[in-house]
Motif scaffolding. Structure first.
Motif, mmCIF file in Angstrom:
data_model
loop_
_atom_site.group_PDB
_atom_site.id
_atom_site.type_symbol
_atom_site.label_atom_id
_atom_site.label_comp_id
_atom_site.label_asym_id
_atom_site.label_seq_id
_atom_site.Cartn_x
_atom_site.Cartn_y
_atom_site.Cartn_z
ATOM 1 N N ILE A 249 0.775 -1.189 0.082
ATOM 2 C CA ILE A 249 0.027 -0.090 -0.037
ATOM 3 C C ILE A 249 0.982 1.155 -0.017
ATOM 4 C CG2 ILE A 249 -1.847 1.236 1.220
ATOM 5 C CD1 ILE A 249 -2.657 -1.553 2.164
ATOM 6 N N LEU A 250 0.906 2.021 -0.932
ATOM 7 C CA LEU A 250 1.617 3.201 -1.157
ATOM 8 C C LEU A 250 0.583 4.671 -1.049
ATOM 9 C CD1 LEU A 250 3.317 2.214 -4.490
ATOM 10 C CD2 LEU A 250 4.447 1.937 -2.046
ATOM 11 N N THR A 251 0.950 5.183 0.017
ATOM 12 C CA THR A 251 -0.165 6.303 0.148
ATOM 13 C C THR A 251 0.780 7.570 0.562
ATOM 14 O OG1 THR A 251 -1.932 7.056 1.416
ATOM 15 C CG2 THR A 251 -0.703 5.484 2.580
ATOM 16 N N ASP A 252 0.823 8.609 0.192
ATOM 17 C CA ASP A 252 0.049 9.049 -0.946
ATOM 18 C C ASP A 252 0.727 9.481 -2.125
ATOM 19 O OD1 ASP A 252 -1.427 10.784 -2.367
ATOM 20 O OD2 ASP A 252 -2.646 11.762 -0.956
ATOM 21 N N MET A 253 0.466 8.828 -3.368
ATOM 22 C CA MET A 253 1.497 9.024 -4.435
ATOM 23 C C MET A 253 1.483 10.323 -4.995
ATOM 24 S SD MET A 253 3.356 6.389 -4.935
ATOM 25 C CE MET A 253 3.652 6.486 -6.516
ATOM 26 N N THR A 254 0.365 11.100 -4.451
ATOM 27 C CA THR A 254 0.214 12.687 -4.871
ATOM 28 C C THR A 254 1.561 13.258 -4.318
ATOM 29 O OG1 THR A 254 -1.950 12.580 -5.256
ATOM 30 C CG2 THR A 254 -1.180 14.640 -5.178
ATOM 31 N N ASN A 255 1.817 13.062 -3.385
ATOM 32 C CA ASN A 255 3.004 13.596 -2.379
ATOM 33 C C ASN A 255 4.215 13.152 -3.103
ATOM 34 O OD1 ASN A 255 1.215 14.686 -0.660
ATOM 35 N ND2 ASN A 255 1.348 13.129 0.822
ATOM 36 N N TYR A 256 4.407 11.954 -3.682
ATOM 37 C CA TYR A 256 5.660 11.347 -4.428
ATOM 38 C C TYR A 256 5.553 12.435 -5.540
ATOM 39 C CZ TYR A 256 8.467 8.688 -7.628
ATOM 40 O OH TYR A 256 9.697 8.276 -8.450
ATOM 41 N N ALA A 257 4.713 12.517 -6.389
ATOM 42 C CA ALA A 257 4.789 13.349 -7.752
ATOM 43 C C ALA A 257 5.325 15.029 -7.218
ATOM 44 C CB ALA A 257 3.487 13.307 -8.371
ATOM 45 N N GLU A 258 4.636 15.416 -6.412
ATOM 46 C CA GLU A 258 5.029 16.607 -5.756
ATOM 47 C C GLU A 258 6.635 16.765 -5.672
ATOM 48 O OE1 GLU A 258 3.008 19.085 -5.648
ATOM 49 O OE2 GLU A 258 1.144 18.144 -5.811
ATOM 50 N N ALA A 259 7.239 15.705 -4.655
ATOM 51 C CA ALA A 259 8.512 15.613 -4.548
ATOM 52 C C ALA A 259 9.397 15.458 -5.698
ATOM 53 C CB ALA A 259 9.058 14.563 -3.690
ATOM 54 N N LEU A 260 8.801 14.995 -6.906
ATOM 55 C CA LEU A 260 9.456 14.696 -8.357
ATOM 56 C C LEU A 260 9.558 16.106 -8.965
ATOM 57 C CD1 LEU A 260 10.578 12.325 -9.570
ATOM 58 C CD2 LEU A 260 8.550 12.170 -10.774
ATOM 59 N N ARG A 261 8.302 17.068 -8.605
ATOM 60 C CA ARG A 261 8.152 18.478 -9.167
ATOM 61 C C ARG A 261 9.209 19.297 -8.590
ATOM 62 N NH1 ARG A 261 2.656 21.284 -9.758
ATOM 63 N NH2 ARG A 261 2.602 21.086 -7.375
ATOM 64 N N GLU A 262 9.253 18.920 -7.397
ATOM 65 C CA GLU A 262 10.574 19.999 -6.638
ATOM 66 C C GLU A 262 11.746 19.679 -7.325
ATOM 67 O OE1 GLU A 262 11.652 20.653 -2.159
ATOM 68 O OE2 GLU A 262 9.639 19.830 -2.476
ATOM 69 N N ILE A 263 12.303 18.417 -7.261
ATOM 70 C CA ILE A 263 13.572 18.319 -7.858
ATOM 71 C C ILE A 263 13.711 18.665 -9.436
ATOM 72 C CG2 ILE A 263 15.098 16.349 -8.462
ATOM 73 C CD1 ILE A 263 13.871 14.808 -6.309
ATOM 74 N N SER A 264 12.488 18.382 -10.053
ATOM 75 C CA SER A 264 12.633 18.818 -11.348
ATOM 76 C C SER A 264 12.628 20.472 -11.466
ATOM 77 C CB SER A 264 11.329 18.526 -12.167
ATOM 78 O OG SER A 264 11.128 18.784 -13.463
ATOM 79 N N ALA A 265 12.097 20.871 -10.919
ATOM 80 C CA ALA A 265 12.036 22.678 -10.983
ATOM 81 C C ALA A 265 13.515 22.950 -10.326
ATOM 82 C CB ALA A 265 11.084 23.181 -9.959
ATOM 83 N N ALA A 266 14.215 22.334 -9.477
ATOM 84 C CA ALA A 266 15.506 22.782 -8.922
ATOM 85 C C ALA A 266 16.378 22.542 -10.021
ATOM 86 C CB ALA A 266 15.830 22.002 -7.769
#
Lengths: 462, 210
Positions: A249-266
């Motif tokens: 059970i992986l909760t919450d994948m939205t937070n995972y994608a947010e972290a990915l966005r943060e790195i991508s922006a940096a």
């Protein structure tokens, strides 16, 4: 021989979660790095880019408190690994796999790369074995099968974690009576949610067959990139080396994608939809595709990622891309939730793509698929009639329409709604399904074979 | 005559009252009987309901008891397992400490110098030839000798710096301090610790088994 553990002290820049080190000659992509602060505190990171004497390091625990002067980066000569052994069951770890339950580091049978080894497509076995979750709407209409990846699309404040915990407690493979080992990865969730999950497993006696990885809301966001990978690496070991059936059970994948966005922006990458990186689909696939079964291996990994849709928007890039990779979805409905119906599964938006292969004669019951189709059909009609009655009033409806209105209510109250601790057998679920279908005239049951109608249909008086 | 008429009138009245009384009486008896029958029926009906309710309570209670029992058994098993993990960890730590203490005598081993030579060579290979080496006071003479030999062989600029407290091995840094490599035995053992832990635990368990 390449020497491991070389430390570099020339940090030229700190940008968001990234650290740029100069004078680096022997680093490799994805290599694990230990970053030591001026006061001796160690953090972990990995190499994102390397070349021209520079290495870009993504620091999992964030760069807060780091300074260009005095920070050291030690290159460990390996990718991130996690210790695996059966001992991990019953343990609680942080998002990077370090124990937080007061017990020592586990004694590892071996160390596994958190990126996992992709399953050879030729060796994959098609998932077919029915999992009884004890939740009528899932067992009856959105059947989960062993090795499937079935996400829950939810919204903020809705009981997705309650539902996931109920499934984790109750899931069994019918016939074998085998219980699932549970690997739970909390990705940026609140402390109370993680505690609820832990308590729930504890109270049902399932904690001993569970491993928890907790990255909480106040933990570093970048750590969230690693948490699901650590969890899945452990799940793979339990499933494919120890032959266990594992529910992840992986909760919450939205937070995972947010972290990915943060790195991508940096990293100043070209943003895709809503600022998420263009490789979001590929990245999500590297997580979701780590579910399944392998030929001649007894164990399996069944995945239930949970993602909260921002503003309940199912067209948001995260649920949208997730839906392309996974084998269906369970969508929670805000409307049902407001009407105090638990589990508030919006069946018309939900689907289990592998259901047809996991149900029917010899697997569950001969009438299962047809009953499910009929429930879908009748509930869709009931919704239409509800909408119509809002406009023309009940007086404007035909007798059959009124029957469908009654069916809609019965479906929600008797079939869909159940208690959080209610574990219904499949027989009970199908009995309830026939009960609500029996509120309709027999002639309306066009999706079910005559033989099943004769056997199970019980016309309601009046 | 008038008296007799009044007497008749009283008789009629008495008979009417009697009839009314007997009618009311029979109505009341009928009502009582019907209420009695109804009560009996209700009692019978509620008895079935009560039995069902009772069975449900018993069933729920036994389910709850089963859950509690399972919970207690599982948590005690978990507690025992966790206690065992702590004991193993203690044993592994003390085995490690003993082994490290024994390493102090490693210098008497003839292979030690060859190991130091390999460590110095690989360290310089990793951080470059313009470096400062640090080692234990006990190894200083040996390191000076090895460095001198290597300088003749490779013609590089290596300086042996201050002594550091360690079991053995060396720590090196580039002259500008931008690259550091800790190749002391302490650091290498620490890096190997998670891998060695499994073997030590296994050995200990075999010993306990005996």
């Amino acid at each position: 021989m390449v020497e491991v553990g070389v430390e570099y002290t020339r940090v030229s820049e700190i940008r968001g979660p990234l650290l740029i080190v100069e004078g680096v000659s022997r680093a490799s992509f994805d290599e694990l790095v230990e970053v030591e602060t001026t006061d001796g505190i160690k953090r972990l990171g990995k190499v994102l880019e390397v070349g021209q004497g520079k290495a870009v390091i993504q620091v999992f625990e964030g760069t807060t408190g780091l300074s260009v002067k005095g920070t050291r980066a030690r290159f460990l000569g390996k990718t991130m690994e996690v210790p695996v052994s059966q001992e991990l069951l019953g343990r609680v770890f942080d998002g990077l796999g370090r124990p937080i339950d007061g017990l020592p580091e586990p004694i590892a049978e071996e160390f596994r790369d958190v990126n996992g080894a992709p399953i050879n497509p030729e060796r994959r076995e098609y998932p077919r074995d029915f999992i009884q979750t004890g939740v009528s709407v899932i067992d009856g209409m959105l059947t989960l099968v062993r090795g499937q990846k079935l996400p829950i699309f939810s919204g903020s404040g809705m009981p997705h974690n309650v539902l996931a915990a109920q499934i984790a407690r109750q899931a069994t493979v019918v016939g074998s009576g085998e219980e699932f080992a549970v690997v739970f990865a909390a990705i940026g969730v609140q402390y109370s949610e993680a505690q609820y999950f832990k308590r729930s497993l504890e109270e049902s006696g399932a904690l001993r067959r569970s491993t928890l990885f907790l990255n909480l809301a106040d933990d570093p966001a970048i750590e969230r990139i690693i948490t699901p990978r650590v969890a899945l690496t452990v799940a793979e070991y339990l499933a494919f080396d120890l032959n266990m059936h594992v529910l992840v059970i992986l909760t919450d994948m939205t937070n995972y994608a947010e972290a990915l966005r943060e790195i991508s922006a940096a990293r100043e990458e070209v943003p895709g939809r809503k600022g998420y990186p263009g490789y979001l689909y590929t990245d999500l696939a590297t997580i979701y595709e780590r579910a399944g079964r392998i030929k001649s291996v007894k164990g399996s990994i069944t995945q239930m990622p949970i993602l909260s849709m921002p503003a309940d928007d199912i067209t948001h890039p995260i649920p949208d891309l997730t839906g392309y990779i996974t084998e269906g979805q369970i969508v929670l409905s805000r409307d049902l939730f407001r009407r105090d119906i638990y589990p508030p599964v919006g069946v018309l938006m939900s689907l289990s793509r592998l259901m047809k292969d996991g149900v029917g004669e010899g697997k569950t019951r001969a009438d299962h698929m047809e009953v499910s189709n009929q429930l879908y059909d009748a509930y869709a009609r009931a919704q239409e009639v509800r909408a119509l009655s809002e406009i023309v009033g009940k007086a404007g409806l035909t007798g059959v329409d009124l029957k469908y209105l009654d069916f809609g209510d019965a479906f929600e109250q008797q079939f869909l709604k159940q208690a959080v601790d209610e574990n219904r057998t499949l027989e009970e679920t199908l009995r309830r399904a026939w009960d609500v279908l029996s509120t309709l005239p027999e002639g309306e049951l066009t999706k079910i074979k005559e033989v099943h109608i004769k056997k199970h249909y019980r016309a309601k008086a009046g | 005559m008038a008296h007799s008429h009044a007497h008749d009138h009283d008789k009629v009245l008495e008979s009417i009252v009697g009839k009314v009384v007997s009618q009311v009486e029979s109505d009341l008896i009928a009502q009582i009987e019907s209420s009695y029958i109804q009560s009996l029926e209700r009692l019978r009906a509620s008895k079935a309901g009560l039995v069902a309710e009772y069975n449900k309570i018993v069933e729920n209670a036994s389910k709850q008891a089963e859950n509690l029992k399972r919970q207690m058994v599982e948590s005690s098993r978990l507690a025992v397992r966790n206690r065992q993990l702590l004991l193993i960890e203690d044993a592994v730590s003390s085995a490690f400490s003993n082994a490290i203490a024994m390493l102090d005598s490693i210098r008497s081993d003839e292979r030690y110098e060859a190991m130091m030579r390999r460590l110095i060579e690989s360290t310089l290979d990793a951080i470059g030839m313009d470096a400062v080496l640090e080692c234990s006071e006990k190894d200083r003479d040996m390191v000076d000798r090895i460095v001198l030999e290597l300088q003749h062989k490779y013609n590089f600029s290596v300086e042996v710096g201050d002594s550091i407290p360690c079991l053995g091995g060396i720590k090196a840094r580039s002259r500008d301090g931008s690259i550091i490599l800790d190749n002391t035995l302490d650091s290498r053992i620490e890096r190997l610790r998670p891998i060695l832990k499994k073997d030590i635990a296994r050995l200990l368990m075999v010993e306990v088994g005996r």
